[in-house]
Motif scaffolding. Structure first.
Motif, short mmCIF file in Angstrom:
data_model
loop_
_atom_site.label_atom_id
_atom_site.label_comp_id
_atom_site.label_asym_id
_atom_site.label_seq_id
_atom_site.Cartn_x
_atom_site.Cartn_y
_atom_site.Cartn_z
N ALA A 1 72.13 108.79 51.89
CA ALA A 1 73.45 108.61 52.51
C ALA A 1 73.34 108.85 54.01
CB ALA A 1 74.48 109.55 51.90
N VAL A 2 74.24 108.18 54.75
CA VAL A 2 74.33 108.34 56.21
C VAL A 2 75.79 108.57 56.57
CG1 VAL A 2 73.85 107.32 58.45
CG2 VAL A 2 72.37 106.80 56.54
N VAL A 3 76.05 109.60 57.35
CA VAL A 3 77.40 109.93 57.82
C VAL A 3 77.45 109.63 59.31
CG1 VAL A 3 79.18 111.68 57.97
CG2 VAL A 3 77.58 111.71 56.05
N ALA B 1 72.13 97.72 59.86
CA ALA B 1 70.69 97.98 59.74
C ALA B 1 70.34 98.69 58.45
CB ALA B 1 70.22 98.81 60.95
N ILE B 2 71.11 99.71 58.08
CA ILE B 2 70.82 100.49 56.88
C ILE B 2 70.95 99.63 55.63
CG2 ILE B 2 71.67 102.37 55.44
CD1 ILE B 2 70.04 103.40 57.71
N LYS B 3 72.02 98.88 55.53
CA LYS B 3 72.24 98.07 54.33
C LYS B 3 71.21 96.96 54.19
CE LYS B 3 75.83 100.00 52.42
NZ LYS B 3 75.76 100.59 51.06
N LEU C 1 74.27 105.02 50.87
CA LEU C 1 75.69 105.10 51.16
C LEU C 1 75.91 105.22 52.66
CD1 LEU C 1 76.90 107.58 48.38
CD2 LEU C 1 77.12 105.11 48.39
N VAL C 2 76.91 104.50 53.16
CA VAL C 2 77.29 104.57 54.57
C VAL C 2 78.73 105.06 54.63
CG1 VAL C 2 77.62 103.30 56.71
CG2 VAL C 2 75.71 102.72 55.21
N ASP D 1 80.83 102.07 52.94
CA ASP D 1 81.24 102.42 51.58
C ASP D 1 82.48 103.31 51.55
OD1 ASP D 1 78.93 101.23 50.03
OD2 ASP D 1 77.82 102.57 51.34
N LYS D 2 82.66 104.15 52.57
CA LYS D 2 83.77 105.09 52.53
C LYS D 2 84.13 105.50 53.95
CE LYS D 2 85.12 109.51 50.39
NZ LYS D 2 84.68 110.64 49.54
N VAL D 3 85.43 105.65 54.20
CA VAL D 3 85.92 106.10 55.50
C VAL D 3 86.84 107.29 55.26
CG1 VAL D 3 87.22 105.51 57.58
CG2 VAL D 3 85.78 103.79 56.48
N ILE D 4 86.57 108.41 55.96
CA ILE D 4 87.37 109.61 55.81
C ILE D 4 87.79 110.09 57.20
CG2 ILE D 4 86.27 110.32 53.66
CD1 ILE D 4 84.58 112.26 55.25
#
Length: 531
Positions: free
Chosen positions: A294-296, A312-314, A321-322, A376-379
């Protein structure tokens, strides 16, 4: 072959042809019963068996041999005869017919409207090839920042690796995008120069790298800009001009100068080259952290850091997970995802001193589409969580970052990512540009939020030694007294009582809780002041 032989063969061949194609004479009664091979017309030599040719009985170049007997059925195809020593060798010829070609039925005629038109897929706005090209181009001007294992990993139950982008020369990850953007300009644009008019990490990166590339750079700043910030731009080598009282005045003046003098006005947007440069962070993280899960990523650089790193990661591993993080007071991307489109006007008022770079941000269409597809997710994180994360950087990483750089770690400290427990996580630390006085205030506030600094008031009698007894209790609890205020004349204090206010600092939450319990038992009238 001599002339006599040629004359013989020519006369011999003409006689044979004449006999073959001449009408067949009627057979006599005595000849009808003769055997096949004794018939006279089958002899190719003279009409009488005893007679000879003019030059004697010659056959196939030899003298004295009898004429050759040929069956009529073998004379159908004269062209395939082969004369060998007076004998005839006949080759049987078979004509191989070509395979029969079966034609297919013609296709059914269809109208143009019946065909389903498949449109070509649109070209990708940001490809991995662009990010790779950016990494190759900027490798000589940008240092490869470390991605180190954090001491906070055991405390929060996951392997945390901090990508320390705040270690760049200007203290910001935006150097990557700016350097690739400047090197992508034409020679004419580089010769004319560039101009910026916003006091942010982007402008600082432009000022630094434009001077290194021998590109004339002009910085237009309002009079409200602090002197230390102006000195930084001058130290980089930029031409600094103070104009107007607000940021809007300086931006309008910069655009006017750009039109008159041919400068290229640069502002932070979703330029493809700028996003590609920021995306090189993802390539380095993937290389530095094996088996990454995972990357935050904080919302920095017009959300270009989030979109470029995710691209780049995907591409390298779609299973990683991004996760994007943005401030709770400015949830631009989160609200845009809910409305399925980029929001232009965000009615919020975040702290300008803490989120100065985020105040001027706008979410572009291309950046939004990349984030929607790849993130994948935004918080969101609160201001308090970001301040506590800054404190953790000071204590455990021995480094000072700003609130924007601490947002990724703040999401983990606040417990908003429980799904990352036990996983290998990389956190991008994007920047560390904050004035010293603001840093001091943030640290004081963070100590209060972390229950490390407590403030209370208690009423003491006017008898000698009451104040000394309170100080003795604090000494036994091994706490640090930061401030004390003794007030004898207060509107709300009882008669013959004095109000004492104390500010103390503890080591951690456990010591703070024990101090509260001890003082509450000894002084029932104690009042703990709100943070």
């Amino acid at each position: 072959m001599n002339f006599a032989a040629q004359l013989f063969y020519s006369s011999h061949l003409s006689e044979r042809l004449e006999r073959l194609y001449s009408p067949r004479p009627a057979l006599k009664d005595s000849e009808e019963n003769d055997p096949f091979w004794q018939r006279e017309e089958l002899y190719l030599g003279p009409s009488q068996p005893g007679s000879s040719y003019k030059y004697g009985p010659v056959s196939n170049g030899t003298v004295g041999r009898r004429p050759t007997l040929i069956e009529p059925e073998r004379l159908k195809d004269f062209g395939v005869e082969e004369l060998l020593n007076g004998d005839v060798k006949v080759h049987e010829t078979k004509v191989a017919m070509a395979p029969e070609v079966v034609l297919m039925d013609p296709p059914k005629t269809r109208r143009v409207s019946e065909f389903r038109m498949i449109p070509r897929p649109p070209a990708q706005y940001l490809r991995f090839e662009d990010i790779s090209a950016a990494a190759f181009r900027i490798q000589s001007g940008i240092q490869k920042t470390p991605c180190t294992y954090s001491r906070l990993s055991k405390q929060y139950g996951m392997e945390i690796y901090l990508k320390k982008e705040h270690l760049h020369y200007t203290g910001s990850v935006k150097e990557r995008g700016v350097l690739y953007l400047l090197t992508s300009l034409t020679q004419e644009q580089q010769r004319m120069g560039v101009i910026v008019a916003t006091d942010c990490n982007f402008s600082m990166a432009v000022a630094h790298h434009a001077v290194d590339l021998k590109i004339p750079v002009f910085v237009i700043m309002p009079s409200s800009c602090s002197s230390p910030r102006l000195r930084i731009y001058r130290d980089y080598g930029a031409m600094v001009i103070s104009y107007g009282s607000t940021g809007r005045d300086s931006q309008n003046h910069a655009c006017h100068l750009a039109r008159e003098n041919g400068y290229l006005y640069l502002e932070e947007d979703e330029n493809a080259a700028y996003l590609a440069g920021l995306g090189t962070v993802g390539m380095e993280i993937y290389e530095q952290v094996p088996k990454l899960e995972a990357v935050v990523i904080p919302a920095a650089g017009q959300y270009g850091l989030l979109a470029g790193t995710a691209a780049a990661i995907k591409h390298l591993d779609s299973r990683i997970l991004v996760i994007g993080v943005e401030p709770e007071d400015f949830p631009l991307l989160l609200q845009s995802l809910k409305t399925n489109g980029p929001i232009k006007d965000m009615h919020s008022n975040p702290n300008k001193k803490l989120y100065g770079d985020l105040m001027e941000q706008s979410l572009g269409v291309n950046t939004f589409q990349l984030a929607k597809k790849l993130v994948d997710k935004v918080i969101t994180v609160s201001e308090e969580d970001s301040l506590v994360a800054m404190l953790r950087f000071q204590e455990f990483e021995r480094s000072t970052v700003d609130t924007e750089g601490a947002m990724g770690l703040a999401a983990i400290l606040a417990g908003q990512l429980p799904e990352l427990k036990g996983k290998k996580v990389a956190v991008v630390v994007s920047s560390a540009n904050m004035e010293l006085e603001v840093v001091r205030q943030c640290m004081d506030r963070a100590l209060v939020l972390d229950n490390r600094i407590s403030k209370f008031s208690v009423q003491l009698g006017e008898w000698p030694g009451d104040m000394a007894k309170l100080l003795d209790v604090l000494t036994r609890e091994d706490v640090r007294l930061l401030d004390v205020c003794h007030r004898r004349h207060s509107d709300k204090s009882e008669l013959f009582k004095a109000k004492v206010e104390c500010v103390v600092e503890t080591r951690d939450k456990m010591q703070s809780a024990h101090l509260r319990k001890t003082l509450s038992e000894r002084y029932p009238s104690i009042c703990w002041l709100d943070r």
